[in-house]
Design an enzyme around this catalytic site. Sequence first.
Site, PDB file in Angstrom:
ATOM      1  N   HIS A  36     -21.960   2.118  39.872  1.00  0.00           N
ATOM      2  CA  HIS A  36     -21.339   2.719  38.690  1.00  0.00           C
ATOM      3  C   HIS A  36     -22.373   3.481  37.869  1.00  0.00           C
ATOM      4  O   HIS A  36     -23.577   3.217  37.938  1.00  0.00           O
ATOM      5  CB  HIS A  36     -20.694   1.637  37.817  1.00  0.00           C
ATOM      6  CG  HIS A  36     -21.702   0.666  37.257  1.00  0.00           C
ATOM      7  ND1 HIS A  36     -22.476   0.946  36.148  1.00  0.00           N
ATOM      8  CD2 HIS A  36     -22.072  -0.565  37.673  1.00  0.00           C
ATOM      9  CE1 HIS A  36     -23.271  -0.068  35.896  1.00  0.00           C
ATOM     10  NE2 HIS A  36     -23.051  -1.006  36.813  1.00  0.00           N
TER      11      HIS A  36
ATOM     12  N   GLU B 184     -20.057  -7.462  39.731  1.00  0.00           N
ATOM     13  CA  GLU B 184     -21.460  -7.831  39.614  1.00  0.00           C
ATOM     14  C   GLU B 184     -21.593  -9.349  39.557  1.00  0.00           C
ATOM     15  O   GLU B 184     -20.617 -10.070  39.301  1.00  0.00           O
ATOM     16  CB  GLU B 184     -22.050  -7.194  38.346  1.00  0.00           C
ATOM     17  CG  GLU B 184     -23.531  -7.453  38.115  1.00  0.00           C
ATOM     18  CD  GLU B 184     -24.419  -6.968  39.254  1.00  0.00           C
ATOM     19  OE1 GLU B 184     -24.402  -7.600  40.339  1.00  0.00           O
ATOM     20  OE2 GLU B 184     -25.137  -5.978  39.055  1.00  0.00           O
TER      21      GLU B 184
END
Length: 198
Positions: free
Chosen positions: A11, A95
Amino acid sequence: MPLPLILLIRHGETDWNAEARYQGQTDILLNERGRAQAVRNGEFLKQWLAEQASTPDAFDYVSSTLSRAVETLAIVRRRLGVAEDAFRRDPRLMEANYGIWEGLTVPEIRARDPEGYERRKHDPLGFAPQGGESYAAVGERAFAALSELTRPTIVVAHGGVSKVIRGRILKLSPAETMALPVPQDRIHRIADGQVDTF
């Protein structure tokens, strides 16, 4: 079963990235630089697909469920000229959960949890912060998601996820895995047990 071609993207930048804070599963949005990085990756993919005589429809698309990954893939798809939100979200690509470390910088972690900081240096894949998870666990869930892919796929995930995926594919040691770079304006191509970056 071997993996299909995967184009793995981290990202774009967030304010916490810029401040070097552990984000983990805290849902921090992209900043303007992060959106520009996503535009860059989308434009690069558009050109790359044209050079490969391929099209966006030749790929599946999946992101982590966290907003920074979802927005990154939406921007990439916009640059490719396809529907922004027509892709899957998979929580297994989130994550690592950093537990009590989330929101902290490395100096803050060293001050507040010196024992945990030292333990992680000696076991970077196996250690989990209090209330969090290890990178080894992240790798297991991420690979479970990748193992279900049946066609070439563009994946948007996170720095820690990218490290453990690439480290496992390249058969790197824990220290080598954790030293892998995780740029937010590049794309990792995973194919035939190899990884390159463009």
